[in-house]
Design an enzyme around this catalytic site. Sequence first.
Site, PDB file in Angstrom:
ATOM      1  N   SER A 183     -47.563   3.432 -23.647  1.00  0.00           N
ATOM      2  CA  SER A 183     -48.413   3.593 -24.834  1.00  0.00           C
ATOM      3  C   SER A 183     -48.001   2.731 -26.020  1.00  0.00           C
ATOM      4  O   SER A 183     -48.806   2.483 -26.901  1.00  0.00           O
ATOM      5  CB  SER A 183     -48.451   5.058 -25.239  1.00  0.00           C
ATOM      6  OG  SER A 183     -47.162   5.481 -25.626  1.00  0.00           O
ATOM      7  N   HIS A 211     -53.297   6.768 -20.005  1.00  0.00           N
ATOM      8  CA  HIS A 211     -53.816   5.695 -20.864  1.00  0.00           C
ATOM      9  C   HIS A 211     -54.586   4.637 -20.068  1.00  0.00           C
ATOM     10  O   HIS A 211     -55.088   3.678 -20.656  1.00  0.00           O
ATOM     11  CB  HIS A 211     -52.686   5.001 -21.624  1.00  0.00           C
ATOM     12  CG  HIS A 211     -52.275   5.706 -22.876  1.00  0.00           C
ATOM     13  ND1 HIS A 211     -53.074   5.753 -24.013  1.00  0.00           N
ATOM     14  CD2 HIS A 211     -51.163   6.409 -23.186  1.00  0.00           C
ATOM     15  CE1 HIS A 211     -52.454   6.436 -24.947  1.00  0.00           C
ATOM     16  NE2 HIS A 211     -51.289   6.854 -24.476  1.00  0.00           N
ATOM     17  N   LYS A 242     -58.171  11.837 -23.280  1.00  0.00           N
ATOM     18  CA  LYS A 242     -58.204  10.479 -23.835  1.00  0.00           C
ATOM     19  C   LYS A 242     -59.562   9.848 -23.514  1.00  0.00           C
ATOM     20  O   LYS A 242     -60.566  10.288 -24.069  1.00  0.00           O
ATOM     21  CB  LYS A 242     -57.002   9.673 -23.327  1.00  0.00           C
ATOM     22  CG  LYS A 242     -55.683  10.202 -23.916  1.00  0.00           C
ATOM     23  CD  LYS A 242     -54.482   9.361 -23.587  1.00  0.00           C
ATOM     24  CE  LYS A 242     -53.268   9.844 -24.392  1.00  0.00           C
ATOM     25  NZ  LYS A 242     -52.194  10.406 -23.567  1.00  0.00           N
TER      26      LYS A 242
END
Length: 396
Positions: A183, A211, A242
């Site tokens: 990240s 992610h 996310k």
Amino acid sequence: MYNNYQEFLAGELAAIKEAGLYKGERIIVSPQGAEITLNTGQKVLNFCANNYLGLSANSKLIEAARKALDTHGYGMSSVRFICGTSDLHKELEHKLAEFFGTEDTILYAACFDANGGVFEPLLSEEDAIISDALNHASIIDGVRLCKAQRYRYANADMKDLEEKLTEAQAQRFRLVVTDGVFSMDGNVAPLDKIYELANKYNAMVMVDESHSAGVVGDTGRGVTELYNLKGKIEIITGTLGKAFGGAIGGFTTGKKEIIEMLRQRSRPYLFSNSIPPLVAAAGIKMVEMMTETNELQDKLHFNTKYFMEKMSKAGFDIKPTQSAICAVMLYDAKLSQEMAAKLLDEGIYVTGFYYPVVPKDQARIRVQLSAAHEQEHLDKAIAAFTKVGRELGVLK
Ligand SMILES: *Cc1c(COP(=O)(O)O)cnc(C)c1O
């Protein structure tokens, strides 16, 4: 008793503030999106959400969630194995397995729980976990809860991984675990090489696609798509929080016997409430949308490429990446905070990170691109970065 403890806490909190590490919260009064309104009345462009596909306030997801409220009520009031499983949970589990090309899926309240509950039921003292040094906190915590022998290799360092795999030959079973996208730098794990080494040294592989799901790979199936490894990785974990709508929820997907064992023994699954049916319904809609059309994934990829190219051209030092995270390197902690504050004045909401969140002298501003961004948003951000960059001497 509390008097002493209160004093102690006050001292600790003051020390956190003094070190400049105190975390405040900015309050948003609009839905999450490219343009948001803060409680100060300021309207800003948001470049720090994990809202990669712009689904946080998507009307189709809202409609699916609303419909489920009518048909399935608000909450389940139970863990999954007692009376907390709805048809929507099962459908989402199947849809996610289809999406990733895996055999089965188990839902959790969050990916933090998926990672917290994945190691302990599967591995014991006789086994080994070989973990990337920059893996997410939830993986680190999950590994701590497990009795397996622990090995740590330097971030994405294949020479170090090979050494650790060699050392771990003494153990019965081996599991290599990595984030798909890290990240802070936005770098993608070299899953092709990890998979090769795992085969060579007889290890299984787990990748956390939090992610990368929805982001990486032509159709957003994550790093297993990018490296042509769909269906080959034993364990994938991920989040619904996310790219996948941004509400709440996590999952583990992979080999069916592994998922079956997690349903028997994974503690966050056995002892924590199931996600609300409305979240499952929106998740189902999300997978359907991403299967019907590649529009959002394409737009995200276009936006990311556009932003990175223009920022590099403007003279910024950008970490190379295949994710939607763009690390604008500044190296100086104070500068990163000043720059983020000035950008907010310009209506661009980004976050500056510095030690200990990133290594010493590696301070940066992290920009997260989204399919919700229009070209005018990107241009406005690039212009603001350029203006502030010149003011602060980052650009010559
Ligand atoms: C965000 C994130 C998580 C946590 O996901 P939640 O669903 O918010 O708990 C876990 N792993 C990685 C790599 C993440 O980036």
